[in-house]
Scaffold this motif. Structure first.
Motif: not given
Length: 219
Positions: A90, A78, A94, A146-147, A140, A80-82, A142-143
């Motif tokens: 996001s 969770t 978090l 994504v952004h 973090m 890693a995924e926003p 990976e999140r």
């Protein structure tokens, strides 16, 4: 046919993991103060059994902390995924969820006591990194990737050092604030209003890394 000298039982690794998971309870409660006797008592085994499976106290602590990587895999996912949230929302979400879970779920005790047990210990320290801190930092990262790929963050998602630096820039003050307030009883001597603190932290992060046009930057 008897087992050759030095060979391990087929269930050696499974038994070792079961003991390590039990040992974790003593590590979380007592941190650096957890003795070899404490670890053995928690795992309901003898001290020679601890030494047989882990070598010594530090080895047992290290493997206990490494078990967190598996047991907390769902939570790490969770981080890693926003989802569909923008960068600011996001990070607020978090940080708020971590702050809310810090005391009630024991995650704060794990972070704090695990760090205390691992500090200045060349065996237990890497166990804490492998099982607790690095999975959080990597999630973090990976999140943020994504952004960045959405055009919401001024980061090259392929630049590992830049992404890692940004992840630490967000997580470090948040973790220090939570440890200050709860692990060190800062709530009694210098209280910190967590939500306003979090919003200022996120605003500073977004000012440094955020794209003013958000996803439109990809167009």
């Amino acid at each position: 046919m008897g087992r050759r000298a030095g060979a391990r039982n087929q269930d050696y690794e499974a038994t070792r993991e079961v003991i390590a998971r039990k040992v974790l309870g003593a590590v979380v409660r007592r941190g650096a103060q957890a003795s070899l006797h404490d670890l053995a008592r928690e795992a309901e085994v003898s001290i020679p059994t601890i030494k047989h499976y882990f070598g010594d106290r530090s080895g047992a602590v290290a493997e206990a902390l490494r078990t967190v990587r598996t047991s907390a895999a769902q939570y790490i996912a969770t981080v890693a995924e926003p989802g569909d949230l923008g960068l600011r929302e996001s990070l607020i979400g978090l940080g708020s969820s971590l702050a809310a879970a810090w005391v009630p779920t024991g995650v704060g005790q794990l972070f704090s006591a695990g760090m205390a047990a691992g500090l200045f210990d060349a065996v237990a320290g890497p166990g804490y990194l492998d099982g607790v801190l690095e999975p959080t930092v990597r999630a973090m990262e990976e999140r943020l990737r994504v952004h960045a790929r959405r055009g919401e963050a001024r980061l090259d998602p392929e630049d590992e050092l830049s992404v890692r630096t940004a992840a630490l820039a967000f997580l470090s003050p948040l973790l220090v604030a939570l440890i200050h307030q709860h692990g060190l009883s800062g709530t009694t001597c210098r209280p910190l209003p967590m939500q306003p603190f979090l919003e200022k932290l996120v605003d500073g992060f977004v000012a440094a890394y955020g794209h003013s046009e958000g996803r439109k930057a990809q167009a």
